[in-house]
Enzyme design. Structure first.
Site, PDB file in Angstrom:
ATOM      1  N   HIS A 130       0.878  -1.178   0.000  1.00  0.00           N
ATOM      2  CA  HIS A 130       0.000   0.000   0.000  1.00  0.00           C
ATOM      3  C   HIS A 130       0.916   1.229   0.000  1.00  0.00           C
ATOM      4  O   HIS A 130       2.037   1.161   0.514  1.00  0.00           O
ATOM      5  CB  HIS A 130      -0.823  -0.058   1.293  1.00  0.00           C
ATOM      6  CG  HIS A 130      -1.894   0.966   1.428  1.00  0.00           C
ATOM      7  ND1 HIS A 130      -1.635   2.255   1.813  1.00  0.00           N
ATOM      8  CD2 HIS A 130      -3.233   0.890   1.253  1.00  0.00           C
ATOM      9  CE1 HIS A 130      -2.769   2.930   1.871  1.00  0.00           C
ATOM     10  NE2 HIS A 130      -3.765   2.121   1.534  1.00  0.00           N
ATOM     11  N   ASP A 207       2.991  -4.803   8.182  1.00  0.00           N
ATOM     12  CA  ASP A 207       1.749  -4.058   7.985  1.00  0.00           C
ATOM     13  C   ASP A 207       0.593  -5.047   8.106  1.00  0.00           C
ATOM     14  O   ASP A 207       0.338  -5.846   7.205  1.00  0.00           O
ATOM     15  CB  ASP A 207       1.788  -3.396   6.594  1.00  0.00           C
ATOM     16  CG  ASP A 207       0.458  -2.748   6.214  1.00  0.00           C
ATOM     17  OD1 ASP A 207      -0.530  -2.922   6.953  1.00  0.00           O
ATOM     18  OD2 ASP A 207       0.418  -2.074   5.167  1.00  0.00           O
ATOM     19  N   GLN A 210      -4.743  -5.294   6.913  1.00  0.00           N
ATOM     20  CA  GLN A 210      -5.801  -6.204   6.462  1.00  0.00           C
ATOM     21  C   GLN A 210      -5.872  -7.452   7.327  1.00  0.00           C
ATOM     22  O   GLN A 210      -6.950  -8.017   7.512  1.00  0.00           O
ATOM     23  CB  GLN A 210      -5.565  -6.611   4.999  1.00  0.00           C
ATOM     24  CG  GLN A 210      -5.676  -5.476   4.004  1.00  0.00           C
ATOM     25  CD  GLN A 210      -7.073  -4.874   3.962  1.00  0.00           C
ATOM     26  OE1 GLN A 210      -8.074  -5.548   4.184  1.00  0.00           O
ATOM     27  NE2 GLN A 210      -7.150  -3.592   3.695  1.00  0.00           N
ATOM     28  N   LYS A 233     -10.356  -1.186  10.475  1.00  0.00           N
ATOM     29  CA  LYS A 233     -10.403  -2.393   9.643  1.00  0.00           C
ATOM     30  C   LYS A 233     -10.629  -3.635  10.495  1.00  0.00           C
ATOM     31  O   LYS A 233     -10.564  -4.762  10.009  1.00  0.00           O
ATOM     32  CB  LYS A 233      -9.113  -2.523   8.839  1.00  0.00           C
ATOM     33  CG  LYS A 233      -8.982  -1.429   7.769  1.00  0.00           C
ATOM     34  CD  LYS A 233      -7.767  -1.645   6.921  1.00  0.00           C
ATOM     35  CE  LYS A 233      -7.325  -0.401   6.200  1.00  0.00           C
ATOM     36  NZ  LYS A 233      -8.080  -0.132   4.989  1.00  0.00           N
ATOM     37  N   CYS A 371      -4.717   2.399  -3.657  1.00  0.00           N
ATOM     38  CA  CYS A 371      -3.473   2.922  -3.060  1.00  0.00           C
ATOM     39  C   CYS A 371      -2.305   1.974  -3.307  1.00  0.00           C
ATOM     40  O   CYS A 371      -1.425   1.833  -2.438  1.00  0.00           O
ATOM     41  CB  CYS A 371      -3.631   3.194  -1.566  1.00  0.00           C
ATOM     42  SG  CYS A 371      -4.809   4.470  -1.224  1.00  0.00           S
TER      43      CYS A 371
HETATM   44  N1  PMP Z   1      -1.800  -0.920   4.523  1.00  0.00           N
HETATM   45  C1  PMP Z   1      -2.774  -1.676   3.998  1.00  0.00           C
HETATM   46  C2  PMP Z   1      -2.467  -3.080   3.556  1.00  0.00           C
HETATM   47  C3  PMP Z   1      -4.065  -1.156   3.891  1.00  0.00           C
HETATM   48  O1  PMP Z   1      -5.034  -1.915   3.382  1.00  0.00           O
HETATM   49  C4  PMP Z   1      -4.315   0.159   4.341  1.00  0.00           C
HETATM   50  C5  PMP Z   1      -5.685   0.782   4.213  1.00  0.00           C
HETATM   51  N2  PMP Z   1      -6.319   0.521   3.008  1.00  0.00           N
HETATM   52  C6  PMP Z   1      -3.262   0.882   4.895  1.00  0.00           C
HETATM   53  C7  PMP Z   1      -2.012   0.322   4.963  1.00  0.00           C
HETATM   54  C8  PMP Z   1      -3.466   2.266   5.431  1.00  0.00           C
HETATM   55  O2  PMP Z   1      -4.360   2.223   6.507  1.00  0.00           O
HETATM   56  P1  PMP Z   1      -4.969   3.569   7.124  1.00  0.00           P
HETATM   57  O3  PMP Z   1      -5.503   4.342   5.960  1.00  0.00           O
HETATM   58  O4  PMP Z   1      -6.047   3.087   8.035  1.00  0.00           O
HETATM   59  O5  PMP Z   1      -3.876   4.271   7.817  1.00  0.00           O
END
Ligand code: PMP
Length: 413
Positions: A130, A207, A210, A233, A371
């Site tokens: 991401h 990270d 998910q 999430k 993203c």
């Molecule tokens: N890493 C991953 C794998 C994600 O799916 C996301 C959110 N889509 C993020 C980072 C960023 O998370 P946040 O926007 O809640 O900070």
């Protein structure tokens, strides 16, 4: 295929009924919420915890010498303990409240850029990160002169593990990887890769954005130095997340922001910093949502994991079958080990057109690059349509989806 008994079905409906938002119409159609990788919905207990805090015990915490402040402090700190137990962290001090995954990674990357990384060092990430796990490291490279290296992704959406092995060396000072890809659903072999990188002396970051919504994370078993995730999430509120770190790693990291809470003593000449976890929690914390996250943990722990995981697996299989049997659609990401995400493209229509038309039938999917622009480039697509499921989704919803997907694709033909 696992056959769900009537009793299991009943239990799954009882769980679904705890999510009030799911029971609504979008125009003439019942809402079908398939955008769980973007954010999950919230159970009644989490919603009530926010209402209860603001209605009954809102006060600033930690230094207040009165009843409401005490009550808030106890609730907030007990939430920290719940999260510590939930992720099997060694101590509550190693659980730092953040705004979310993005802030967690920025905190680590900016701290390491200031205190640890040098010119020529290598930071290793994967090709399915991401943007939140790419851009902070690029910024750290700019500051320190370190170099970003990337583990390639295979055509089936798995990491190229042979390439990973070759890319890891004594020069690898940081290894930061995504556990479950939000765009492909791939579950990566985190524990194995973390062990390899750690053996070479790298600092490891996982990270778990998910992963927390799908299975229970055990940070000690994973062996990672740092782990980050977002409350929203995992059925908790937005604006709150967690940074876990091994004690020595956290202690070696310089503070991220300066201000109240994070200090021991301030003079105009010199400031000494507070202990963990407070030295990373400058300013008034997000009290309500921190408490709410503890309620989300309680909720997750009330679930029968085996049933939930079997159900999610069943839904993923059904969604994969529906999409792969629809003419003209191609699934991006067919890893052997996947969480409940199916990303697809059409040779006839743009992802956003498919998403807009599905929305006309009350079906919420996400379209675009998720993203993950470098990953989209890797697959030569501008974006995908992403169906992401959670345990409160049902087979009936997938039947509705199958019917409307066929209709939408024939409209776009
Ligand atoms: N890493 C991953 C794998 C994600 O799916 C996301 C959110 N889509 C993020 C980072 C960023 O998370 P946040 O926007 O809640 O900070």
């Amino acid at each position: 295929m696992v056959v769900e008994t009537d009793q299991t079905q009943e239990m799954l409906y009882a769980i679904r009924n705890q999510f009030p938002i799911l029971n609504q119409m979008v125009g003439k159609h019942p809402l079908v919420y398939f955008d769980n990788a973007a954010t999950t919905q919230k159970p009644e207990t989490v919603i009530q915890s926010l209402d209860d805090y603001y209605r009954n015990y809102n006060a600033n915490i930690h230094r207040g010498a009165h009843y409401l402040a005490d009550k808030g402090t106890t609730a907030y700190e007990s939430s920290r303990k719940k999260i510590q137990q939930f992720i099997s962290a060694e101590t509550p001090e190693q659980v730092i409240f953040t705004k979310g995954t993005t802030e967690g990674i920025n905190l680590i990357a900016s701290g390491l850029a200031k205190s640890y990384l040098k010119a020529g060092d290598e930071i290793l990430i994967t090709g399915m990160e991401h943007h939140a796990n790419i851009v902070p490291w690029q910024m750290a490279c700019e500051q320190s002169g370190a170099v970003l290296k990337v583990i390639p992704v295979l055509d089936n959406g798995e990491l190229d593990l042979e390439a990973a092995e070759k890319l890891m060396s004594e020069k690898t000072k940081v290894f930061s990887m995504v556990y479950i890809s939000n765009a492909l659903g791939t579950i990566n072999p985190a524990k194995e890769l973390i062990a390899k990188a750690a053996n070479l002396g790298a600092i490891t970051v996982l990270d778990c954005a998910q992963a927390v919504g799908h299975f229970v994370i055990n940070v000690q078993d994973l062996g990672t130095d740092f782990a980050v995730f977002s409350g929203h999430k995992m059925f908790g509120p937005t604006g709150i997340g967690i940074l876990y770190g091994k004690k020595a790693r956290l202690e070696a990291l310089p503070p991220y922001q300066g201000g109240g809470e994070m200090i021991k003593e301030v003079t105009f000449e010199k400031t000494t910093y507070n202990e963990l976890p407070f030295r990373f929690e400058a300013g008034t914390p997000n009290i309500a949502d921190g408490i709410g996250l503890g309620f989300a943990v309680d909720f997750i722990q009330s679930l029968d994991r085996q049933t939930i995981e079997a159900h999610e697996h069943e839904l993923l299989k059904l969604a994969t079958d529906i999409i792969s049997q629809t003419p003209g659609l191609r699934i991006i990401g067919q890893a052997a080990n996947k969480a409940s995400v199916v990303s697809f493209v059409s040779d006839k229509a743009h992802p956003s057109d498919i998403g807009t038309l599905l929305d006309q039938y009350g079906i919420a999917v996400r379209t675009g690059h998720h993203c993950c622009q470098p990953l989209m480039s890797r697959f030569g697509v501008p974006g995908t349509v992403r169906v992401s499921l959670s345990f409160y989704n049902t087979k009936e919803e997938l039947e509705i989806f199958a019917r409307h997907l066929n209709k939408v694709m024939s409209m776009l033909a």
